[in-house]
Design an enzyme around this catalytic site. Structure first.
Site, short mmCIF file in Angstrom:
data_model
loop_
_atom_site.label_atom_id
_atom_site.label_comp_id
_atom_site.label_asym_id
_atom_site.label_seq_id
_atom_site.Cartn_x
_atom_site.Cartn_y
_atom_site.Cartn_z
N HIS A 75 -0.26 15.78 -11.57
CA HIS A 75 0.82 16.37 -12.36
C HIS A 75 1.48 15.28 -13.21
CE1 HIS A 75 3.57 15.81 -8.50
NE2 HIS A 75 2.88 14.74 -8.81
N ALA A 84 14.94 18.41 -13.39
CA ALA A 84 13.57 18.15 -13.82
C ALA A 84 12.84 19.47 -13.94
CB ALA A 84 12.86 17.24 -12.81
N VAL A 131 12.61 17.92 -5.76
CA VAL A 131 13.84 18.56 -6.26
C VAL A 131 14.54 19.31 -5.14
CG1 VAL A 131 13.29 18.77 -8.73
CG2 VAL A 131 12.37 20.44 -7.11
N ARG A 148 -7.21 18.25 -11.32
CA ARG A 148 -7.24 18.80 -9.96
C ARG A 148 -8.68 18.98 -9.51
NH1 ARG A 148 -1.96 21.92 -9.46
NH2 ARG A 148 -0.60 20.43 -10.51
N TRP A 153 -1.66 19.94 -4.12
CA TRP A 153 -2.39 19.29 -5.21
C TRP A 153 -3.74 18.77 -4.70
CZ3 TRP A 153 2.87 18.26 -4.38
CH2 TRP A 153 3.73 18.82 -5.35
N GLN A 174 0.16 19.38 -18.75
CA GLN A 174 1.52 19.76 -18.35
C GLN A 174 2.52 19.11 -19.30
OE1 GLN A 174 2.08 18.55 -14.22
NE2 GLN A 174 1.34 20.53 -13.48
N1 DAH Z 1 4.80 18.89 -10.73
C1 DAH Z 1 4.83 20.31 -10.35
C2 DAH Z 1 3.42 20.87 -10.27
O1 DAH Z 1 2.52 20.29 -10.80
C3 DAH Z 1 5.65 21.11 -11.32
C4 DAH Z 1 7.10 20.78 -11.22
C5 DAH Z 1 7.92 21.55 -10.43
C6 DAH Z 1 7.65 19.74 -11.93
C7 DAH Z 1 9.26 21.30 -10.31
C8 DAH Z 1 9.00 19.46 -11.85
C9 DAH Z 1 9.80 20.25 -11.02
O2 DAH Z 1 9.58 18.49 -12.51
O3 DAH Z 1 11.15 19.98 -10.94
O4 DAH Z 1 3.23 21.88 -9.68
#
Ligand code: DAH
Length: 346
Positions: free
Chosen positions: A177, A314, A260, A203, A156, A217
């Site tokens: 995010h 998630a 995760v 970003r 990020w 998102q």
């Molecule tokens: N936050 C991640 C991104 O911006 C996307 C994401 C991936 C969110 C896996 C989640 C997850 O909740 O379980 O790339």
């Protein structure tokens, strides 16, 4: 004298028949029935006559007076009626004429997509919540199992507000995010938790056809006792079918996200070529639509959820990417260029 009354009657009635307006009618009334009017004068003149004559003429004169009064009333009514209908005709409105159509705005394609996606999850019992775009390092990274020296921070490119991490967790940034809302929601509630979080993310990035420095998102989080990977698959499969058609197939492959475990990337079979391979899916037959996974026990521990008792899943998806796939848009920069020719198509 009787003959005089007769000819008076004839002229008065003839004139009355010719009157065309209220003013002329009023003049007529004054002329014949007014205090100095002809008929009034004739009646007054009777007193000078001998009794016999007076009686006969009196009857005739009174009858004439009554007749003219009656004629006057009728004429007055007729004139009023004519005047009213003339006015109605003059002031008539054509109610069948269509009005001017009001200029209607429309919802931005991002808003439409956002509502559609949140609607699908809301129908499965998820609550829609929103959070701050200016965020602490702690929520954006630290609490999500991404410490300061963690290589995953490279995923990020961050826009810092206080300069790159000068005070550790207390540094402010523009959220990269929507995942920090996982922590904020869990801090404030006890399981069961079921939320989706739509919102803007930022970003530090050179823009091109597939990258923007601001985009949207939608985050999802479900935590309770007994939640398994099957719940994740079932929920996201339902979502894919609702948005891309009931015939969709889904594919999950291992991927890495620090918050995760296991982490996956979810793909759907290409709806343009039904999996045969085309330009949209770069010949692979599959289109990746989001990241997901089972909430990491470390993340649950952070918010004082017992990871032995609670589990959860998630997911996070890029809204513009989904919209581009669904509507065949080939450049993400079109969304925020404010070109009406683009926006009017939705
Ligand atoms: N936050 C991640 C991104 O911006 C996307 C994401 C991936 C969110 C896996 C989640 C997850 O909740 O379980 O790339």
């Amino acid at each position: 004298m009787l003959a005089e009354l007769d000819s008076l009657k004839a002229t008065a009635l003839a004139e009355l028949g010719r009157l065309q307006d209220a003013k002329a009618l009023e003049d007529w009334r004054i002329r014949y029935l007014g205090r100095k009017g002809t008929v009034t004068q004739a009646l007054r003149g009777l007193s000078a006559l001998p009794l016999e004559e007076r009686r006969a003429l009196g009857v005739a004169a009174n009858a004439l007076k009554a007749l003219l009064e009656e004629g006057y009333a009728q004429r007055l009514q007729a004139l009023r009626k004519a005047e009213l209908s003339a006015r109605l005709r003059r002031e008539a409105l054509d109610l069948t004429l269509p009005g001017r159509p009001p200029a209607l705005g429309r919802l931005h394609p991002t808003t439409q997509m956002l509502r559609q996606i949140c609607g699908v999850f809301a129908s499965m019992g998820f609550q829609v919540v929103e959070g701050p775009e200016v965020e602490w390092d702690y929520y954006n990274f630290e609490a999500l199992n991404i410490p300061a020296d963690h290589p995953a921070r490279d995923m990020w490119d961050t826009l810092w507000i206080d300069g790159a991490d000068p005070q550790g967790q207390r540094a402010r940034l523009l959220r990269t995010h929507t995942s920090p809302m996982q922590i904020r929601v869990m801090e404030q509630t006890r399981p069961p938790v079921r939320v989706v979080v739509p919102g803007k993310v930022y970003r530090y990035e050179a823009t091109d056809a597939t990258h923007e420095s601001m985009f949207h998102q939608v985050e999802g989080l479900a935590v309770d006792e007994g939640i398994t990977f099957a719940d994740l698959k079932g929920t996201l499969y339902e979502f894919a079918k609702a948005l891309f058609g009931v015939e969709r197939k889904v594919r999950f492959r291992c991927d890495y996200f620090p918050f995760v475990e296991p982490g996956v990337e979810m793909a759907i079979d290409c709806f343009a070529c039904a999996g045969k391979g085309c330009r949209l899916c770069s010949g692979t037959g599959w289109i990746e639509i989001m990241g997901a996974g089972m909430v990491h026990p470390e993340v649950l521990r952070r918010v004082s959820y017992d990871p032995e008792r609670y589990t959860g899943f998630a997911f996070g998806l890029g809204l513009e990417r989904i919209a581009m796939l669904k509507w065949g848009i080939d450049d993400i920069r079109l969304f925020y260029a404010n070109d009406l020719r683009f926006l009017r198509q939705f």
